[in-house]
Design a protein around this motif. Structure first.
Motif, PDB file in Angstrom:
ATOM      1  N   ARG A 192       0.852  -1.179   0.000  1.00  0.00           N
ATOM      2  CA  ARG A 192       0.000   0.000   0.000  1.00  0.00           C
ATOM      3  C   ARG A 192       0.892   1.234   0.000  1.00  0.00           C
ATOM      4  NH1 ARG A 192      -0.709  -1.906   5.630  1.00  0.00           N
ATOM      5  NH2 ARG A 192       0.541  -0.541   6.906  1.00  0.00           N
ATOM      6  N   TYR A 193       0.360   2.322  -0.467  1.00  0.00           N
ATOM      7  CA  TYR A 193       1.048   3.611  -0.448  1.00  0.00           C
ATOM      8  C   TYR A 193       0.082   4.630   0.119  1.00  0.00           C
ATOM      9  CZ  TYR A 193       4.480   1.382  -3.445  1.00  0.00           C
ATOM     10  OH  TYR A 193       5.434   0.536  -3.939  1.00  0.00           O
ATOM     11  N   ILE A 194       0.525   5.371   1.106  1.00  0.00           N
ATOM     12  CA  ILE A 194      -0.345   6.287   1.827  1.00  0.00           C
ATOM     13  C   ILE A 194       0.192   7.714   1.711  1.00  0.00           C
ATOM     14  CG2 ILE A 194      -1.437   6.776   4.067  1.00  0.00           C
ATOM     15  CD1 ILE A 194      -2.025   3.928   3.102  1.00  0.00           C
ATOM     16  N   GLY A 195      -0.649   8.628   1.258  1.00  0.00           N
ATOM     17  CA  GLY A 195      -0.287  10.046   1.229  1.00  0.00           C
ATOM     18  C   GLY A 195       0.812  10.396   0.248  1.00  0.00           C
ATOM     19  N   ILE A 196       0.716   9.862  -0.980  1.00  0.00           N
ATOM     20  CA  ILE A 196       1.734  10.158  -1.990  1.00  0.00           C
ATOM     21  C   ILE A 196       1.176  11.116  -3.039  1.00  0.00           C
ATOM     22  CG2 ILE A 196       3.022   8.022  -1.645  1.00  0.00           C
ATOM     23  CD1 ILE A 196       1.558   6.811  -4.034  1.00  0.00           C
ATOM     24  N   ASN A 197       2.079  11.859  -3.686  1.00  0.00           N
ATOM     25  CA  ASN A 197       1.625  12.847  -4.668  1.00  0.00           C
ATOM     26  C   ASN A 197       1.168  12.160  -5.961  1.00  0.00           C
ATOM     27  OD1 ASN A 197       3.867  12.487  -6.470  1.00  0.00           O
ATOM     28  ND2 ASN A 197       5.100  13.852  -5.196  1.00  0.00           N
ATOM     29  N   GLY A 198       0.580  12.936  -6.852  1.00  0.00           N
ATOM     30  CA  GLY A 198       0.003  12.390  -8.075  1.00  0.00           C
ATOM     31  C   GLY A 198       0.993  11.660  -8.955  1.00  0.00           C
ATOM     32  N   GLU A 199       2.210  12.187  -9.073  1.00  0.00           N
ATOM     33  CA  GLU A 199       3.234  11.545  -9.907  1.00  0.00           C
ATOM     34  C   GLU A 199       3.646  10.187  -9.323  1.00  0.00           C
ATOM     35  OE1 GLU A 199       7.769  12.617 -11.160  1.00  0.00           O
ATOM     36  OE2 GLU A 199       6.302  14.254 -11.273  1.00  0.00           O
ATOM     37  N   GLU A 200       3.886  10.161  -8.002  1.00  0.00           N
ATOM     38  CA  GLU A 200       4.226   8.892  -7.339  1.00  0.00           C
ATOM     39  C   GLU A 200       3.057   7.914  -7.412  1.00  0.00           C
ATOM     40  OE1 GLU A 200       6.816   9.556  -3.483  1.00  0.00           O
ATOM     41  OE2 GLU A 200       5.226  11.062  -3.619  1.00  0.00           O
ATOM     42  N   ALA A 201       1.835   8.431  -7.273  1.00  0.00           N
ATOM     43  CA  ALA A 201       0.646   7.571  -7.315  1.00  0.00           C
ATOM     44  C   ALA A 201       0.548   6.868  -8.658  1.00  0.00           C
ATOM     45  CB  ALA A 201      -0.609   8.391  -7.028  1.00  0.00           C
ATOM     46  N   LYS A 202       0.759   7.588  -9.736  1.00  0.00           N
ATOM     47  CA  LYS A 202       0.679   6.983 -11.069  1.00  0.00           C
ATOM     48  C   LYS A 202       1.746   5.900 -11.241  1.00  0.00           C
ATOM     49  CE  LYS A 202      -0.614   6.492 -15.375  1.00  0.00           C
ATOM     50  NZ  LYS A 202      -1.793   5.659 -15.658  1.00  0.00           N
ATOM     51  N   LYS A 203       2.979   6.225 -10.876  1.00  0.00           N
ATOM     52  CA  LYS A 203       4.084   5.271 -11.034  1.00  0.00           C
ATOM     53  C   LYS A 203       3.837   4.010 -10.203  1.00  0.00           C
ATOM     54  CE  LYS A 203       7.939   5.691  -8.818  1.00  0.00           C
ATOM     55  NZ  LYS A 203       9.157   6.061  -8.167  1.00  0.00           N
ATOM     56  N   ASN A 204       3.448   4.184  -8.935  1.00  0.00           N
ATOM     57  CA  ASN A 204       3.226   3.036  -8.057  1.00  0.00           C
ATOM     58  C   ASN A 204       1.957   2.271  -8.407  1.00  0.00           C
ATOM     59  OD1 ASN A 204       5.537   3.147  -6.235  1.00  0.00           O
ATOM     60  ND2 ASN A 204       4.693   5.104  -5.598  1.00  0.00           N
ATOM     61  N   ALA A 205       0.922   2.975  -8.850  1.00  0.00           N
ATOM     62  CA  ALA A 205      -0.315   2.294  -9.261  1.00  0.00           C
ATOM     63  C   ALA A 205      -0.045   1.402 -10.471  1.00  0.00           C
ATOM     64  CB  ALA A 205      -1.406   3.313  -9.567  1.00  0.00           C
ATOM     65  N   ASP A 206       0.756   1.894 -11.403  1.00  0.00           N
ATOM     66  CA  ASP A 206       1.114   1.073 -12.573  1.00  0.00           C
ATOM     67  C   ASP A 206       1.859  -0.192 -12.148  1.00  0.00           C
ATOM     68  OD1 ASP A 206      -0.093   2.728 -14.440  1.00  0.00           O
ATOM     69  OD2 ASP A 206       1.756   3.810 -14.930  1.00  0.00           O
ATOM     70  N   ALA A 207       2.802  -0.039 -11.227  1.00  0.00           N
ATOM     71  CA  ALA A 207       3.578  -1.197 -10.760  1.00  0.00           C
ATOM     72  C   ALA A 207       2.684  -2.194 -10.016  1.00  0.00           C
ATOM     73  CB  ALA A 207       4.724  -0.734  -9.861  1.00  0.00           C
ATOM     74  N   LEU A 208       1.802  -1.684  -9.152  1.00  0.00           N
ATOM     75  CA  LEU A 208       0.889  -2.565  -8.420  1.00  0.00           C
ATOM     76  C   LEU A 208      -0.095  -3.239  -9.364  1.00  0.00           C
ATOM     77  CD1 LEU A 208       0.083  -0.394  -5.268  1.00  0.00           C
ATOM     78  CD2 LEU A 208       1.475  -2.476  -5.351  1.00  0.00           C
ATOM     79  N   TYR A 209      -0.586  -2.492 -10.336  1.00  0.00           N
ATOM     80  CA  TYR A 209      -1.533  -3.058 -11.301  1.00  0.00           C
ATOM     81  C   TYR A 209      -0.881  -4.212 -12.070  1.00  0.00           C
ATOM     82  CZ  TYR A 209      -4.768  -3.452 -15.194  1.00  0.00           C
ATOM     83  OH  TYR A 209      -5.648  -3.936 -16.128  1.00  0.00           O
ATOM     84  N   SER A 210       0.358  -4.010 -12.487  1.00  0.00           N
ATOM     85  CA  SER A 210       1.085  -5.065 -13.193  1.00  0.00           C
ATOM     86  C   SER A 210       1.228  -6.309 -12.317  1.00  0.00           C
ATOM     87  CB  SER A 210       2.463  -4.529 -13.608  1.00  0.00           C
ATOM     88  OG  SER A 210       3.206  -5.537 -14.230  1.00  0.00           O
ATOM     89  N   GLN A 211       1.461  -6.099 -11.031  1.00  0.00           N
ATOM     90  CA  GLN A 211       1.652  -7.206 -10.090  1.00  0.00           C
ATOM     91  C   GLN A 211       0.339  -7.905  -9.735  1.00  0.00           C
ATOM     92  OE1 GLN A 211       3.608  -5.977  -6.446  1.00  0.00           O
ATOM     93  NE2 GLN A 211       3.342  -7.976  -5.492  1.00  0.00           N
ATOM     94  N   PHE A 212      -0.771  -7.167  -9.628  1.00  0.00           N
ATOM     95  CA  PHE A 212      -2.020  -7.716  -9.086  1.00  0.00           C
ATOM     96  C   PHE A 212      -3.157  -7.873 -10.092  1.00  0.00           C
ATOM     97  CE2 PHE A 212       0.130  -6.358  -5.256  1.00  0.00           C
ATOM     98  CZ  PHE A 212      -0.188  -7.367  -4.361  1.00  0.00           C
ATOM     99  N   LYS A 213      -2.966  -7.505 -11.354  1.00  0.00           N
ATOM    100  CA  LYS A 213      -4.106  -7.502 -12.277  1.00  0.00           C
ATOM    101  C   LYS A 213      -4.712  -8.883 -12.489  1.00  0.00           C
ATOM    102  CE  LYS A 213      -1.231  -7.414 -16.415  1.00  0.00           C
ATOM    103  NZ  LYS A 213      -0.822  -6.590 -17.542  1.00  0.00           N
ATOM    104  N   GLU A 214      -3.950  -9.948 -12.328  1.00  0.00           N
ATOM    105  CA  GLU A 214      -4.492 -11.297 -12.498  1.00  0.00           C
ATOM    106  C   GLU A 214      -5.038 -11.878 -11.200  1.00  0.00           C
ATOM    107  OE1 GLU A 214      -4.777 -12.550 -15.501  1.00  0.00           O
ATOM    108  OE2 GLU A 214      -3.713 -10.837 -16.359  1.00  0.00           O
TER     109      GLU A 214
END
Length: 196
Positions: A51-73
């Protein structure tokens, strides 16, 4: 009921909850606010997920992409605007009692660092027993939390009859800007539910 099912149960309830959305790789994040990213799996161990808590928009996009790649299945990534918690805790509803644990600021102080300001136990006769600072939760805050116990009992009637309890995570929180300053009035929000 696991974390993922709990997210949906809360979203479809009348409880005051976070307004989360599922991340599918297409969203962009407003850079004028902070974000929280959480993950949930369809089955298997769903405690201590990234999880990531209280991150800015740029960090959110980068980390969301990484998490999505890891958890999409195997699960999903959710996101919602970050909030500042003044008090947090758990509301554990049993068929014959209710237990509230509360801590100053973030829930992580309770679940990660085992800090606790008060435990309040309401038995089947509706008598309250306090362990810790009985003035930590104001009377109106305690009343507001307790008014949702019948809602939780109605939502999870079958699980309670089967001997399980329902554990909800909550905070008294404020919205905030990218500067982490509080915006607006304090509100109660529930953001996780699971059976125990």
């Amino acid at each position: 009921m696991n974390k993922l099912m709990g997210f949906y149960e809360l979203k479809n309830s009348t409880l005051p909850t976070i307004k989360w959305e599922v991340y599918d790789g297409q969203q962009n994040f407003n850079k004028k606010q902070l974000w929280t990213l959480r993950t949930a799996v369809y089955q298997g161990k769903d405690i201590n997920l990234p999880r990531y808590i209280g991150i800015n928009g740029e960090e959110a996009k980068k980390n969301a992409d990484a998490l999505y790649s890891q958890f999409k299945e195997s699960g999903m990534v959710i996101y919602y605007p970050y909030f500042i918690a003044e008090k947090s805790g758990t509301l554990n509803v049993f068929i014959d009692k209710t237990v509230i644990e509360a801590v100053k600021e973030d829930l992580w102080n309770l679940v990660t660092y085992s800090k606790k300001d008060v435990t309040i136990i309401q038995d089947k006769n509706e008598e309250l027993r306090y362990i810790g600072d009985e003035h930590f939760l104001r009377e109106d805050e305690l009343s507001e939390l307790m008014k949702y116990v019948p809602v939780v009992k109605s939502m999870f009637k079958e699980q309670l009859i089967e001997g399980e309890s329902i554990l909800l995570e909550w905070s008294y929180a404020y919205n905030c800007g990218v500067d982490r300053n509080k915006i607006g009035s304090k509100y109660l929000v529930f953001y996780e539910a699971r059976t125990v």
